[in-house]
Design an enzyme around this catalytic site. Structure first.
Site, mmCIF file in Angstrom:
data_model
loop_
_atom_site.group_PDB
_atom_site.id
_atom_site.type_symbol
_atom_site.label_atom_id
_atom_site.label_comp_id
_atom_site.label_asym_id
_atom_site.label_seq_id
_atom_site.Cartn_x
_atom_site.Cartn_y
_atom_site.Cartn_z
ATOM 1 N N ARG A 1 0.815 -1.217 0.000
ATOM 2 C CA ARG A 1 0.000 0.000 0.000
ATOM 3 C C ARG A 1 0.848 1.266 0.000
ATOM 4 N NH1 ARG A 1 -2.292 -3.604 3.615
ATOM 5 N NH2 ARG A 1 -4.448 -4.262 3.211
ATOM 6 N N ILE A 2 1.853 1.303 0.874
ATOM 7 C CA ILE A 2 2.672 2.511 1.000
ATOM 8 C C ILE A 2 3.597 2.670 -0.201
ATOM 9 C CG2 ILE A 2 4.419 3.672 2.390
ATOM 10 C CD1 ILE A 2 3.206 2.158 4.837
ATOM 11 N N ASP B 1 13.826 7.536 8.760
ATOM 12 C CA ASP B 1 12.725 7.745 9.709
ATOM 13 C C ASP B 1 12.634 6.596 10.706
ATOM 14 O OD1 ASP B 1 10.380 9.286 10.599
ATOM 15 O OD2 ASP B 1 9.235 7.542 9.911
ATOM 16 N N HIS C 1 10.598 8.209 13.521
ATOM 17 C CA HIS C 1 9.521 7.278 13.164
ATOM 18 C C HIS C 1 8.182 8.017 13.088
ATOM 19 C CE1 HIS C 1 8.807 2.681 13.223
ATOM 20 N NE2 HIS C 1 7.920 3.259 12.447
ATOM 21 N N VAL D 1 9.483 -2.043 2.828
ATOM 22 C CA VAL D 1 9.360 -3.477 3.088
ATOM 23 C C VAL D 1 9.186 -3.722 4.581
ATOM 24 C CG1 VAL D 1 10.675 -4.183 1.058
ATOM 25 C CG2 VAL D 1 11.875 -3.703 3.192
ATOM 26 N N ALA E 1 11.579 4.761 5.269
ATOM 27 C CA ALA E 1 10.432 5.008 6.144
ATOM 28 C C ALA E 1 9.731 3.682 6.407
ATOM 29 C CB ALA E 1 9.478 6.013 5.514
ATOM 30 N N ALA E 2 10.507 2.594 6.327
ATOM 31 C CA ALA E 2 9.958 1.250 6.531
ATOM 32 C C ALA E 2 10.285 0.787 7.945
ATOM 33 C CB ALA E 2 10.513 0.300 5.471
ATOM 34 N N ARG E 3 11.277 -0.083 8.079
ATOM 35 C CA ARG E 3 11.698 -0.577 9.388
ATOM 36 C C ARG E 3 13.208 -0.403 9.518
ATOM 37 N NH1 ARG E 3 7.575 -0.636 12.488
ATOM 38 N NH2 ARG E 3 8.512 -2.188 13.866
ATOM 39 N N GLU F 1 15.988 2.076 17.802
ATOM 40 C CA GLU F 1 15.255 3.302 18.128
ATOM 41 C C GLU F 1 14.409 3.215 19.387
ATOM 42 O OE1 GLU F 1 11.090 3.077 15.680
ATOM 43 O OE2 GLU F 1 12.892 3.293 14.474
ATOM 44 N N ASP G 1 9.353 -6.375 -5.744
ATOM 45 C CA ASP G 1 8.483 -6.930 -4.716
ATOM 46 C C ASP G 1 8.314 -8.412 -5.024
ATOM 47 O OD1 ASP G 1 6.091 -5.550 -2.672
ATOM 48 O OD2 ASP G 1 5.951 -7.668 -3.192
#
Length: 330
Positions: free
Chosen positions: A156-157, A259, A296, A206, A233-235, A264, A176
């Site tokens: 989606r993102i 992010d 985050h 991802v 901006a994932a993990r 973290e 993907d």
């Protein structure tokens, strides 16, 4: 009346959670604490729990929840790598998440922070602060329409991010494991390395799992086009952070926007003003002139927060009433 504990409450979430409780005839108790070995005993008289964990949940929490008759934990994020799904299942605990709460918000953030690096905003700002108003080649950029953007992960993102870049006229490559056939404006590649090799911007979207752990390390950076920009901006665990810093320092990457950071949990979402940060790697990221660090926060919009609050509570209530929910993970 059904009772649900709403752990990890931010001030701006409290009213939303209590209003949901009134509408659904559920007694919602809010707490700023997180679910942990130290707080699990607060749930003895509750039917369900929702929380927003960042660090790994201790193993002894699962059997305690089972002993209290609680059958679920509703995580209020898309990520769920903080839970041991097999251990939870062993103790009859349903883990759920909120897989989609505002993908456009995160996509907009990912693109906007990439554009700051594309247009050399950090360099320009430093020059202006030093009263240097000259135009120099070092701060010249090129338009996004002349760039190739690699989208790694087109859920989606990632899909929303790709659509924004398509609006700029960029050439878009992607990887993907499960390609999205509706994204006919981009070109899927057979591997991450193939997708990134000609990319000026690499945007990561991802999940955190065994396959993606330190996906971007020195070996992967060796396949990056020199001078590319990386956005995560994932993990946090998707990137080997020391290798990222090396890639920026040696010019492999023009810059990076981070992010999420794999260590973290102790810092992000907390106020460390006037406190010493012991994590030297995090400090190096923050102090680096060509790395942008944010806590985050890519998701942080009014729409996303509302959807996360209601998504967590809806999942908790569904498991209480039916034994399962649509966003169940185990």
């Amino acid at each position: 009346m059904t009772k649900i504990m709403f752990f990890g409450t931010r001030d701006y979430e409290k009213e939303m959670a209590l209003n949901w409780g009134k509408k659904n005839n559920v007694e919602v108790t809010t707490s700023k604490e997180l679910l942990s070995s130290a707080t699990v005993d607060q749930l003895k008289d509750y039917d369900g729990v929702t929380t927003m964990q960042f660090g790994k949940l201790e193993n002894d929490v699962y059997p305690k929840l089972e002993s209290y008759g609680i059958k679920q934990i509703a995580q209020r994020t898309a990520g769920f790598d903080m839970y041991d799904l097999d251990l939870a299942k062993k103790h009859n605990i349903v883990i759920s998440n909120v897989p989609s709460y505002s993908p456009e918000t995160i996509a907009e953030y990912s693109v906007s922070i990439a554009l700051q690096l594309v247009r050399r905003f950090p360099d320009i700002e430093r020059r202006v602060q030093a009263h240097d108003f000259t135009w120099q080649a070092e701060i010249m950029s090129k338009p996004v329409k002349n760039m190739t953007v690699a989208i790694i992960g087109t859920g989606r993102i990632g899909a929303a991010t790709a659509k924004i870049y398509a609006g700029f006229g960029a050439t878009i490559t992607a990887y993907d494991a499960y390609p999205n056939k509706d994204l006919d404006f981009l070109t899927y590649k057979d591997s991450v390395k193939e997708a990134i090799k000609d990319a000026d911007i690499i945007s990561l979207h991802v999940p955190a799992n065994k396959e993606s752990y330190h996906l971007f390390d020195k070996t992967m950076f060796d396949h990056v086009k020199k001078g590319a920009i990386l956005v995560n901006a994932a993990r946090g665990a998707v990137i080997n952070t020391p290798d990222l810093i090396d890639a920026v320092n040696d010019g492999t990457l023009l810059g990076a926007a981070i992010d999420t950071y794999e260590n973290e949990a102790a810092y992000f979402t907390n106020d460390w003003t006037n406190k010493d940060i012991d994590d030297k790697t995090l400090l190096e990221l923050i102090e680096h002139e060509r790395i942008l660090v944010t806590p985050h926060i890519a998701f942080f919009s009014d729409e996303a927060v509302q959807n996360l609050v209601e998504g967590g509570l809806n999942a908790a209530l569904s498991v209480i009433n039916t034994g399962t929910c649509e966003t169940r993970l185990n």
